[in-house]
Design an enzyme around this catalytic site. Structure first.
Site, PDB file in Angstrom:
ATOM      1  CE1 TYR A  83      -4.002   2.061   0.494  1.00  0.00           C
ATOM      2  CE2 TYR A  83      -2.701   3.214   2.150  1.00  0.00           C
ATOM      3  CZ  TYR A  83      -3.818   3.143   1.337  1.00  0.00           C
ATOM      4  OH  TYR A  83      -4.743   4.157   1.355  1.00  0.00           O
TER       5      TYR A  83
HETATM    6  P1  NAD Z   1     -13.365   1.596  -0.344  1.00  0.00           P
HETATM    7  O1  NAD Z   1     -12.861   0.174  -0.341  1.00  0.00           O
HETATM    8  O2  NAD Z   1     -14.523   1.925   0.530  1.00  0.00           O
HETATM    9  O3  NAD Z   1     -13.725   2.038  -1.821  1.00  0.00           O
HETATM   10  C1  NAD Z   1     -12.850   1.775  -2.890  1.00  0.00           C
HETATM   11  C2  NAD Z   1     -13.679   1.619  -4.137  1.00  0.00           C
HETATM   12  O4  NAD Z   1     -12.782   1.282  -5.203  1.00  0.00           O
HETATM   13  C3  NAD Z   1     -14.722   0.494  -4.050  1.00  0.00           C
HETATM   14  O5  NAD Z   1     -15.981   0.965  -4.479  1.00  0.00           O
HETATM   15  C4  NAD Z   1     -14.174  -0.576  -4.973  1.00  0.00           C
HETATM   16  O6  NAD Z   1     -15.179  -1.366  -5.595  1.00  0.00           O
HETATM   17  C5  NAD Z   1     -13.395   0.270  -5.975  1.00  0.00           C
HETATM   18  N1  NAD Z   1     -12.377  -0.513  -6.665  1.00  0.00           N
HETATM   19  C6  NAD Z   1     -11.506  -1.410  -6.135  1.00  0.00           C
HETATM   20  N2  NAD Z   1     -10.765  -1.963  -7.105  1.00  0.00           N
HETATM   21  C7  NAD Z   1     -11.175  -1.404  -8.287  1.00  0.00           C
HETATM   22  C8  NAD Z   1     -10.800  -1.584  -9.633  1.00  0.00           C
HETATM   23  N3  NAD Z   1      -9.858  -2.477  -9.985  1.00  0.00           N
HETATM   24  N4  NAD Z   1     -11.422  -0.847 -10.568  1.00  0.00           N
HETATM   25  C9  NAD Z   1     -12.393   0.054 -10.236  1.00  0.00           C
HETATM   26  N5  NAD Z   1     -12.805   0.241  -8.962  1.00  0.00           N
HETATM   27  C10 NAD Z   1     -12.193  -0.483  -8.000  1.00  0.00           C
HETATM   28  O7  NAD Z   1     -12.089   2.502  -0.006  1.00  0.00           O
HETATM   29  P2  NAD Z   1     -12.038   3.973   0.620  1.00  0.00           P
HETATM   30  O8  NAD Z   1     -11.681   3.819   2.040  1.00  0.00           O
HETATM   31  O9  NAD Z   1     -13.233   4.740   0.258  1.00  0.00           O
HETATM   32  O10 NAD Z   1     -10.728   4.538  -0.116  1.00  0.00           O
HETATM   33  C11 NAD Z   1     -10.816   5.291  -1.303  1.00  0.00           C
HETATM   34  C12 NAD Z   1      -9.428   5.797  -1.661  1.00  0.00           C
HETATM   35  O11 NAD Z   1      -8.905   6.606  -0.610  1.00  0.00           O
HETATM   36  C13 NAD Z   1      -8.407   4.690  -1.894  1.00  0.00           C
HETATM   37  O12 NAD Z   1      -7.540   5.059  -2.958  1.00  0.00           O
HETATM   38  C14 NAD Z   1      -7.644   4.662  -0.596  1.00  0.00           C
HETATM   39  O13 NAD Z   1      -6.347   4.124  -0.725  1.00  0.00           O
HETATM   40  C15 NAD Z   1      -7.630   6.128  -0.230  1.00  0.00           C
HETATM   41  N6  NAD Z   1      -7.431   6.361   1.196  1.00  0.00           N
HETATM   42  C16 NAD Z   1      -8.280   5.809   2.103  1.00  0.00           C
HETATM   43  C17 NAD Z   1      -8.083   6.027   3.456  1.00  0.00           C
HETATM   44  C18 NAD Z   1      -9.020   5.426   4.481  1.00  0.00           C
HETATM   45  O14 NAD Z   1      -8.729   5.488   5.666  1.00  0.00           O
HETATM   46  N7  NAD Z   1     -10.154   4.895   4.084  1.00  0.00           N
HETATM   47  C19 NAD Z   1      -6.996   6.802   3.873  1.00  0.00           C
HETATM   48  C20 NAD Z   1      -6.141   7.355   2.921  1.00  0.00           C
HETATM   49  C21 NAD Z   1      -6.368   7.135   1.584  1.00  0.00           C
END
Ligand code: NAD
Length: 247
Positions: free
Chosen positions: A153
């Site tokens: 990650y």
């Molecule tokens: P989440 O798992 O709730 O949502 C991610 C979405 O991406 C899902 O709807 C999933 O179906 C979609 N996805 C996964 N693989 C895919 C693919 N191959 N093609 C198209 N869609 C795909 O995650 P989240 O927590 O909402 O995170 C969203 C973004 O924010 C991510 O990039 C994550 O790394 C980043 N982020 C999250 C956090 C956190 O604490 N949640 C912190 C920092 C950064």
């Protein structure tokens, strides 16, 4: 008009809701077509702008290219691309990551962001007033700092930061501004709740403000970076870490 990858739920949905409230039409690109469709339907009930869901796997070039064509056919132009689709991957020491799991995280988080930019940037440049376009990438504080037990990650998000800086410089004269945000754990999301209490406490202990960032705080910063209010920032990394980031 905005594309939000991974827009079916979590942060992507919060960003979509915020952009819609500000008057954007939306294309939700997600590999989870059923949830993306349900989210689009729910947003249509409350919003005044068109919202469509597209089944897209950001790791597959043909899928991204097809969605690009379908989105331009449906909306005619694109003003904002939010590269939000992402996965967490293994929570384990580096040497315990399987090669397949490591590659998969890089594929979704980094290669996926690249493929979306690769497909869309030429189209943004071709349309009228490309200088009205913005790209916002979801990186992570972990991509700046490193984090034990999250090598894939962290490496993927460090890659997203590097990609953002490069694309920002490449597109600066065209006026297409490319930035990324680096949230710490986001309250209420799977990445903040589907971890052990011990891991949650470990992450919390690194945040001077003593809490996780909220969905609306992330959406707010993304909305500003995606707007025409953002005029002189590109290739930049915007902190959302409650004071955790030291640079
Ligand atoms: P989440 O798992 O709730 O949502 C991610 C979405 O991406 C899902 O709807 C999933 O179906 C979609 N996805 C996964 N693989 C895919 C693919 N191959 N093609 C198209 N869609 C795909 O995650 P989240 O927590 O909402 O995170 C969203 C973004 O924010 C991510 O990039 C994550 O790394 C980043 N982020 C999250 C956090 C956190 O604490 N949640 C912190 C920092 C950064």
């Amino acid at each position: 008009m905005a594309i939000v990858t991974g827009g079916a739920g979590g942060i992507g949905r919060a960003i979509a809701e915020r952009l819609m409230a500000e008057g954007a039409s939306l294309a939700l690109w997600d590999v989870d077509a059923a949830t993306a469709g349900a989210t689009a339907a729910a947003l249509r009930l409350v919003g005044k702008t068109p919202v469509e869901a597209f089944a897209v796997d950001v790791t597959a070039e043909a899928s991204v290219d097809a969605a690009t064509n379908a989105t331009f056919e449906r909306f005619g132009r694109v003003d904002l691309v939010v590269n939000n689709a992402g996965i967490l991957g293994p929570v384990a020491p580096t040497w315990e990551h399987t090669p397949d799991a490591f590659r998969q995280v890089l594929e979704v988080n980094l290669v996926g962001t690249f493929l979306v930019c690769r497909a869309l940037v030429p189209r943004l440049l071709q349309q009228d007033q490309p200088e009205r376009c913005r790209i916002v990438n979801l990186a992570s504080i972990q991509g700046k700092e490193g984090m034990p037990s999250a090598a894939a990650y962290v490496a993927s998000k460090a890659g997203v930061i590097g990609l953002t800086k490069t694309l920002g410089k490449e597109l600066a004269r065209a006026g297409i501004l490319v930035n990324c945000v680096t949230p710490s754990a986001v309250e209420g999301t799977g990445m903040a709740t589907m971890i052990t209490e011990e891991r949650r406490a470990e992450i919390m202990g690194r945040i001077p403000m003593g809490r996780f960032v909220h969905l609306d705080e992330v959406a707010s910063m993304v909305a500003w970076l995606g707007s025409l209010e953002c005029t002189f920032s590109t290739g930049a990394v915007f902190d959302l870490s409650g004071g955790r980031a030291t640079y």
